[in-house]
Every structure is written in structure tokens, then in C-alpha cells.
Enzyme design. Structure first.
Site, PDB file in Angstrom:
ATOM      1  N   ASP A  97       0.857  -1.199   0.000  1.00 53.49           N
ATOM      2  CA  ASP A  97       0.000   0.000   0.000  1.00 53.49           C
ATOM      3  C   ASP A  97       0.887   1.242   0.000  1.00 53.49           C
ATOM      4  O   ASP A  97       2.067   1.166   0.364  1.00 53.49           O
ATOM      5  CB  ASP A  97      -0.924   0.009   1.231  1.00 53.49           C
ATOM      6  CG  ASP A  97      -0.135   0.099   2.532  1.00 53.49           C
ATOM      7  OD1 ASP A  97       0.768  -0.736   2.736  1.00 53.49           O
ATOM      8  OD2 ASP A  97      -0.389   1.025   3.328  1.00 53.49           O
ATOM      9  N   GLU A 159       0.244  -0.879   5.753  1.00 49.95           N
ATOM     10  CA  GLU A 159       1.294  -0.327   6.628  1.00 49.95           C
ATOM     11  C   GLU A 159       1.121   1.175   6.806  1.00 49.95           C
ATOM     12  O   GLU A 159       1.270   1.713   7.892  1.00 49.95           O
ATOM     13  CB  GLU A 159       2.678  -0.640   6.041  1.00 49.95           C
ATOM     14  CG  GLU A 159       3.829  -0.393   7.013  1.00 49.95           C
ATOM     15  CD  GLU A 159       4.329   1.053   7.063  1.00 49.95           C
ATOM     16  OE1 GLU A 159       5.038   1.404   8.016  1.00 49.95           O
ATOM     17  OE2 GLU A 159       4.012   1.825   6.148  1.00 49.95           O
TER      18      GLU A 159
HETATM   19  N1  BES Z   1       9.036   3.655   5.954  1.00 48.46           N
HETATM   20  C1  BES Z   1       8.405   4.406   6.995  1.00 48.46           C
HETATM   21  C2  BES Z   1       9.212   4.402   8.288  1.00 48.46           C
HETATM   22  C3  BES Z   1      10.507   5.157   8.092  1.00 48.46           C
HETATM   23  C4  BES Z   1      10.459   6.533   8.105  1.00 48.46           C
HETATM   24  C5  BES Z   1      11.699   4.496   7.903  1.00 48.46           C
HETATM   25  C6  BES Z   1      11.621   7.254   7.925  1.00 48.46           C
HETATM   26  C7  BES Z   1      12.863   5.220   7.684  1.00 48.46           C
HETATM   27  C8  BES Z   1      12.819   6.602   7.709  1.00 48.46           C
HETATM   28  C9  BES Z   1       7.034   3.863   7.280  1.00 48.46           C
HETATM   29  O1  BES Z   1       6.399   3.509   6.077  1.00 48.46           O
HETATM   30  C10 BES Z   1       6.177   4.957   7.889  1.00 48.46           C
HETATM   31  O2  BES Z   1       6.008   5.974   7.276  1.00 48.46           O
HETATM   32  N2  BES Z   1       5.664   4.750   9.113  1.00 48.46           N
HETATM   33  C11 BES Z   1       4.777   5.688   9.727  1.00 48.46           C
HETATM   34  C12 BES Z   1       4.202   5.136  11.005  1.00 48.46           C
HETATM   35  C13 BES Z   1       2.899   4.376  10.893  1.00 48.46           C
HETATM   36  C14 BES Z   1       2.384   4.088  12.300  1.00 48.46           C
HETATM   37  C15 BES Z   1       1.836   5.034  10.060  1.00 48.46           C
HETATM   38  C16 BES Z   1       5.498   6.949  10.143  1.00 48.46           C
HETATM   39  O3  BES Z   1       6.683   6.913  10.540  1.00 48.46           O
HETATM   40  O4  BES Z   1       4.847   8.014  10.104  1.00 48.46           O
END
Ligand code: BES
Length: 458
Positions: A97, A159
Site C-alpha cells: 500500500d 502499513e
Molecule cells: N518507511 C516508513 C518508516 C521510516 C520513516 C523508515 C523514515 C525510515 C525513515 C514507514 O512507512 C512509515 O512511514 N511509518 C509511519 C508510522 C505508521 C504508524 C503510520 C510513520 O513513521 O509516520
């Protein structure tokens, strides 16, 4: 009788095989980017279904046993190939997604029509995280029927929308997905040309705060000066969340210093696109501020739009807050601390109501042991002798903590395709194609090295 095994492919064989597969991998990545699979409420989820189907097809093409699974939320794809005798099993995670595209006028090209410019492939999900899926596929294709390890591909479908059903899916398929090594390809590297293993991530708490001062709007001339409007009151409350230096001022949040590397300020300024003259906030090293200390941001405010605002005192206003939690913090305690702060700092006796949206655990990974050595060696080779660094990231992947609890003996390798210029989640997201080729090679080499290092699961 001794078990007949095919020898593990040599480094040069792996290199040649990945090279051979890259054009097809690129074409399939573009196919995935054309599917606007957004798991957020209010979007057409038939595209997420199509995207799961497309991923399933790719995995079937790698000779895996494939099924699409769901538990109330969006479809995940599980693909499995049993390990050759005595070889370890590796779980390969990515998500199919993507984030919504936001304001389309800010995109230089159609977000769902991938295009290459200056060695980068532009499109929503080109990096986060469809390239993560394709890095896994590239490694599998490179080995063909000589795959030296067992694999379980777990490609999630929600995710970006908080992984609500992930824990239940993992529980339900626990036996099937149990592995010696878990590769989570949803992070990135330190810089173009410098690989990294992600060894800590922040947690997150998102919530709303509503401030009410009046039960209805009133004339701003007749009442202004004696009666507080909700928007000024909200602004005053929000201003208490940071001290003058820009450190988070909420009592009770965990934070420490001690990141392993520093971030050159000029580089960080350029990557962030910080306006001329705008100062950084917070104190201490940049990496501490990003990785091991909390951060708090106001993500949005519900209030009258300026173009339509009458001369009236606003009775109620609402803000969405997001706190990034340092490793070691607990989202429930942090939410309680934030709620207490907001209630205690209500300006002028205003009514303050806090409501929870979602949270996620931070994590720290102990990156020692043979599987981490295997990964570092694979990265070094793929980046022509450049050692990977251990880095934290300020973003969150809450389910890593779930994997740690469920599979405490598995080595968790957090890798990924992003670089500081990927603009994941923003307009003009892109993938550096040269770095992507290295990520694919590194993953294939990693599987060969993990096979050589042998199983560590009892
Ligand atoms: N890939 C990101 C996490 C990430 C962010 C890894 C920056 C490396 C550097 C992941 O897809 C993401 O965006 N996660 C969300 C959290 C989730 C609970 C919606 C985020 O960090 O906002």
C-alpha cells in the site's frame, strides 16, 4: 545417504544474475507503481486488492506457494518456499500500500505514471515501499531454482494506515512465518553511496486536542477584548509544547543523547529544504534530536478557512498532534503525559478535550551476531567496499516491536531503498535507480551469506 545440495552461488555469479534481472525488475516495479493502492479510509480499496493480486502474481512467478490473507483490514500476501535441508529460513517483509498523494498540483508528473528523470524513478510508492517488494523479488529471481535459503515473503497491505490487523495476521500465521532472520525492507540508507543498517526507530502517538471557549460564535467587536477566542487559546496552548529553544516541553517523555554518528548540518538543512534564515529547533546533536529524543508536531488544525472567516470569535478549534517517541519510551505513558500537559496548561480556563488516534512502539535492535555480520559484509560488497553504518531513524515501524516479541531469537535486519532525497510520503517521491541496483545486489548477497552462516534457530 548424504543429502545432495546445490552449491551456494558465488559472489560473481550472484552479481551477474542480479544484473541480468534488473531490467525485468524495473518494468515490474513500474507496473506496481501504476496501481494506486491506498489503504486509508475514504479511498477506493479495490486498487489495494489489485495491488495484492499483482504482488501475488510476482511471487508465484518466483515459484513460491502464495496466498492472500486478511483479518478485517486490507489484503496481505504471503509467499513461501521451504528451506533446503539444514538451511535457514528468511522472512522478507515489505508493504504494497502507499500514502495518499496529497496536492496533485505539487507533483511534477503524474504520481501513478512512473517516469525517470536524472537517474531517479518518480511516482508514489516508487520508493516506499514498492521498491522494497521488488528488491525481494530481484533476489529471488537472481537465484531461480538455486535459492540457498527458505523464504517467507510477507507483503502487507495497510502499513501506511497503521497496520491495524498485522498483529493478528502474524499470530494466525505464526508457524508458517517463523524464521531465523527477518529482513524488513522499509527504511533506507545513510546517503547516496553509503549503506546503512537501521538499528533504532522512534515510536509514535497521534491525538487530537480540542479547545472550547464559547458555546457559539459571537461578534468579534462586541465581545473581543474580554472574551477569548478558541483559536488564540489553542495557539497559546500549542506554544507551551516546546521551550524557547524548541525542545519538547512535555514532562515525562523519555529522551537521551548518544547517537553513534552526527549529521552534517548543511547537508541536513539542504535535505530538509529549510528556508533561508530558518533555525533548527531543539538542542544537542542533530542525530540525537532525530533519533533518541522526542519530537512533537502539529499536523493540522480545524478552524475557519481564512477566505471565509467572518468578524466573529471562534468558539472551538481542534489540532492534530503527533509525538515521536524516543527508543525506550512507552506510548501509553507518553499519551498520559501529553494529556496531562494539555489539561494543565489550558489557557484562561478553556475547556480542553484530548482524544487518541493511534500509537506505535519505538524499538532498538541489538545488531550483533553472525546474521548482522553477514548483512554488513553483503552491504560492503554491494557498495564496492564502503562499510555500512548503524543508523537510527526518526520515523516509526511499530510492528518491529511485535516481531521482536514473537520471534525473540530471529535477527531483525531493517534495510530499505530510501535515501535522503526520496521524499517518501511527499509530492515527487522517487527512487535512486543506481542505489536500488545496489540494494537488490546486497539482498541477494545477504541470502547467500545467511545460507553460509547457517541456521541459528533451535
Ligand atoms: N518507511 C516508513 C518508516 C521510516 C520513516 C523508515 C523514515 C525510515 C525513515 C514507514 O512507512 C512509515 O512511514 N511509518 C509511519 C508510522 C505508521 C504508524 C503510520 C510513520 O513513521 O509516520
Amino acid at each position: 545417504m548424504p543429502v545432495m545440495t546445490t552449491p551456494i552461488m558465488s559472489e560473481s555469479e550472484v552479481r551477474a544474475a542480479v544484473e541480468r534481472e534488473l531490467p525485468g525488475v524495473r518494468a515490474d516495479l513500474e507496473r506496481l507503481v501504476r496501481i494506486p493502492g491506498i489503504a486509508f479510509d475514504g479511498f477506493d480499496h479495490s486498487h489495494v486488492e489489485r495491488s495484492a493480486e499483482a504482488v501475488a502474481e510476482l511471487l508465484r512467478g518466483c515459484d513460491l506457494d502464495v496466498k492472500i490473507v486478511r483479518r478485517g483490514g486490507q489484503p496481505a500476501v504471503i509467499g513461501k518456499k521451504v528451506a533446503p535441508p539444514g538451511a535457514p529460513t528468511v522472512l522478507l517483509y515489505a508493504h504494497h500500500d502507499v500514502q495518499p498523494v496529497g496536492d496533485r498540483s505539487l507533483w511534477e508528473s503524474d504520481p501513478f505514471e512512473p517516469v525517470e528523470r536524472d537517474g531517479r524513478l518518480y511516482g508514489r510508492g516508487a520508493a516506499d515501499d514498492k521498491a522494497g517488494i521488488m528488491a525481494h523479488v530481484a533476489a529471488l529471481r537472481a537465484f531461480g531454482d538455486r535459492l540457498p535459503v527458505g523464504v517467507v515473503l510477507f507483503i502487507e497491505g495497510e502499513e501506511e494506515f497503521g497496520s491495524d490487523s498485522l498483529e493478528q495476521l502474524l499470530e494466525e500465521h505464526r508457524e508458517e512465518i517463523a524464521s531465523d532472520v527477518i529482513v524488513i525492507a522499509d527504511s533506507g540508507n545513510w546517503d547516496i553511496g553509503v549503506p546503512a543498517l537501521t538499528t533504532s526507530l522512534r515510536g509514535i502517538v497521534n491525538c487530537f486536542v480540542e479547545v472550547r471557549t464559547l458555546d457559539h460564535a459571537v461578534h468579534s467587536g462586541m465581545f473581543g477584548g474580554a472574551v477569548p477566542d478558541a483559536l488564540t487559546t489553542l495557539a497559546k496552548l500549542l506554544a507551551t509544547l516546546h521551550d524557547d529553544a524548541g525542545n519538547v516541553a512535555v514532562e515525562g517523555l523519555v529522551g537521551r543523547e548518544g547517537a553513534s554518528v552526527d549529521y552534517p548540518e548543511d547537508r541536513f538543512r539542504a535535505e530538509a529544504g529549510l528556508g533561508t534564515g530558518v533555525e533548527f529547533i531543539g538542542t544537542g546533536r542533530i542525530t540525537d534530536r532525530l533519533w533518541t529524543k522526542p519530537a512533537l508536531a502539529v499536523l493540522g488544525i480545524d478552524a475557519p478557512a481564512t477566505g471565509e472567516a467572518p468578524n466573529a470569535l471562534v468558539p472551538a478549534a481542534k489540532a492534530k498532534l503527533s509525538v515521536r517517541l524516543a527508543p525506550g519510551d512507552d506510548p501509553k505513558k507518553a499519551y498520559a503525559a501529553l494529556t496531562a500537559h494539555l489539561e494543565q496548561h489550558a489557557p484562561w480556563g478553556a475547556q480542553v478535550a484530548v482524544t487518541f488516534e493511534h500509537d506505535g512502539d519505538p524499538c532498538v535492535i541489538d545488531a550483533t551476531g553472525p546474521m548482522f555480520d553477514a548483512a554488513r559484509s553483503a552491504f560492503r560488497t554491494a557498495w564496492d567496499g564502503t562499510d555500512p553504518i548503524d543508523m537510527g531513524v526518526g520515523g516509526s515501524i511499530p510492528f518491529i516491536a511485535t516481531f521482536q516479541e514473537m520471534f525473540p531469537r530471529a535477527a531483525i535486519l531493517v534495510t530499505g531503498v530510501e535515501d535522503p532525497y526520496s521524499r517518501a510520503h511527499g509530492p515527487n517521491e522517487s527512487l535512486h535507480l543506481g542505489e536500488f541496483a545496489r540494494v537488490c545486489l546486497a539482498e541477494a548477497l545477504l541470502l547467500a551469506k545467511v545460507a553460509a552462516a547457517g541456521a541459528n534457530r533451535s
